[in-house]
Design an enzyme around this catalytic site. Sequence first.
Site, PDB file in Angstrom:
ATOM      1  N   CYS A 299      23.812  14.177 -16.298  1.00  0.00           N
ATOM      2  CA  CYS A 299      23.117  14.368 -15.156  1.00  0.00           C
ATOM      3  C   CYS A 299      23.174  15.639 -14.592  1.00  0.00           C
ATOM      4  O   CYS A 299      24.269  16.118 -14.379  1.00  0.00           O
ATOM      5  CB  CYS A 299      23.567  13.142 -13.917  1.00  0.00           C
ATOM      6  SG  CYS A 299      22.933  13.420 -12.349  1.00  0.00           S
TER       7      CYS A 299
ATOM      8  N   TYR B 250      11.060  15.064 -14.909  1.00  0.00           N
ATOM      9  CA  TYR B 250      11.072  13.619 -14.757  1.00  0.00           C
ATOM     10  C   TYR B 250       9.786  13.242 -14.454  1.00  0.00           C
ATOM     11  O   TYR B 250       9.302  12.107 -14.846  1.00  0.00           O
ATOM     12  CB  TYR B 250      12.020  13.563 -13.545  1.00  0.00           C
ATOM     13  CG  TYR B 250      13.505  13.617 -13.994  1.00  0.00           C
ATOM     14  CD1 TYR B 250      14.165  12.562 -14.487  1.00  0.00           C
ATOM     15  CD2 TYR B 250      14.051  14.719 -13.679  1.00  0.00           C
ATOM     16  CE1 TYR B 250      15.744  12.772 -14.847  1.00  0.00           C
ATOM     17  CE2 TYR B 250      15.289  14.917 -14.054  1.00  0.00           C
ATOM     18  CZ  TYR B 250      16.283  13.911 -14.752  1.00  0.00           C
ATOM     19  OH  TYR B 250      17.486  14.172 -15.130  1.00  0.00           O
TER      20      TYR B 250
END
Length: 372
Positions: free
Chosen positions: A87, A245
Amino acid sequence: GEPAAVSSDVILRLLLPVASALVGPSRTSAVSAAMSATKKARTALDEVDDKGNFKRTAAVWRTQVIEAGGKFEPEAGRYHLYVALGCPWASGALTALHYKGLEDMISVSIAHPTWRRTRPEDPDDEHFGWWFCNPGDPPVSNELGYGENECDEALVPDTVNHCKNLREVYELAGDTAGKYSTPVLWCKKEKTIVSNESMDILKLFDSSFNALAKKPAVSLFPQAQASVLDDLNTWIYPSVNNGVYRAGFATKQSAYDEAVAELFQALDRLETRLAEGGGPFLTGTDFTWLDVRLYHTLVRFDPVYVTYFKTNLKRIQDCPALLAYMRACYAIPAVKRTTNIKHIKMHYFTSHCLKGYNNNGVIPAANGPALE
């Protein structure tokens, strides 16, 4: 991730004590029921609107302050950081921890890169997310049974709450939002979450623990550059950090096209700024919070995003100034220590099969350009 609009479950959580004070506990059941109705275990892949646009929701746990004399005091051994090296937001928080020299003051758990079901015993609960295991445990497959993903030496189980997955950590704190993201800063004394907003955690590590830090003088938030950094972030975050994203999780062509166009316009703008600036970082010689965040996006770009998120108009290795910048960031020991290309690739390419992404869990070979 980046702050966004306050979600309905947060509003309801704040309203509950107000309703109780005004009308009494017996009449707050409607508010409690509304809270339950809004709670749905979810991941970032569920945050897509009707037009196919990825819409990141706000972090919920972000109201706490760490200060001497307060509820949360800066004490050695009191706090625990939950992260995943795949992440970018969590990796950035871990970078800040090491950059300030807090690794002996704040303990850390590192989740396995491959998401798994967090309630496997409940066939109706389809949530999948971060979970913990020990180095040397048997390799794990994705949720469809594909792959043998190693439990390597980088993993650190939950030695504080002994939870099997991050969802359990959130539930220990009474979470009502249902998005069990990293990073999470936990208070062992109060047994609750201090913050799950990466930007807040960067700030807390930068200033709240200086009495305990090995490097109290260094700062990721130089006051002289505060306004410049904020101005840069107004387009770097939406177009680059979140832009990858928006492209990767877009479910309609128009949403993807818009995100990709904005992303590469921003990368071109960054390439020009870095080529013409005094460098090596975004605002000169100071390594800042904005560099932390941009680096952790860029280092994932060639090995993951070009393929997985279809951001393939060009690579970082095709951009000389951006490549030099990424290598300058990596040369900082705290950055190098918190960069794990193996975990990065394993996470993205093996975690989202229940949503139809790379179902067979095959991990591509390329690691991106050499970082040093």
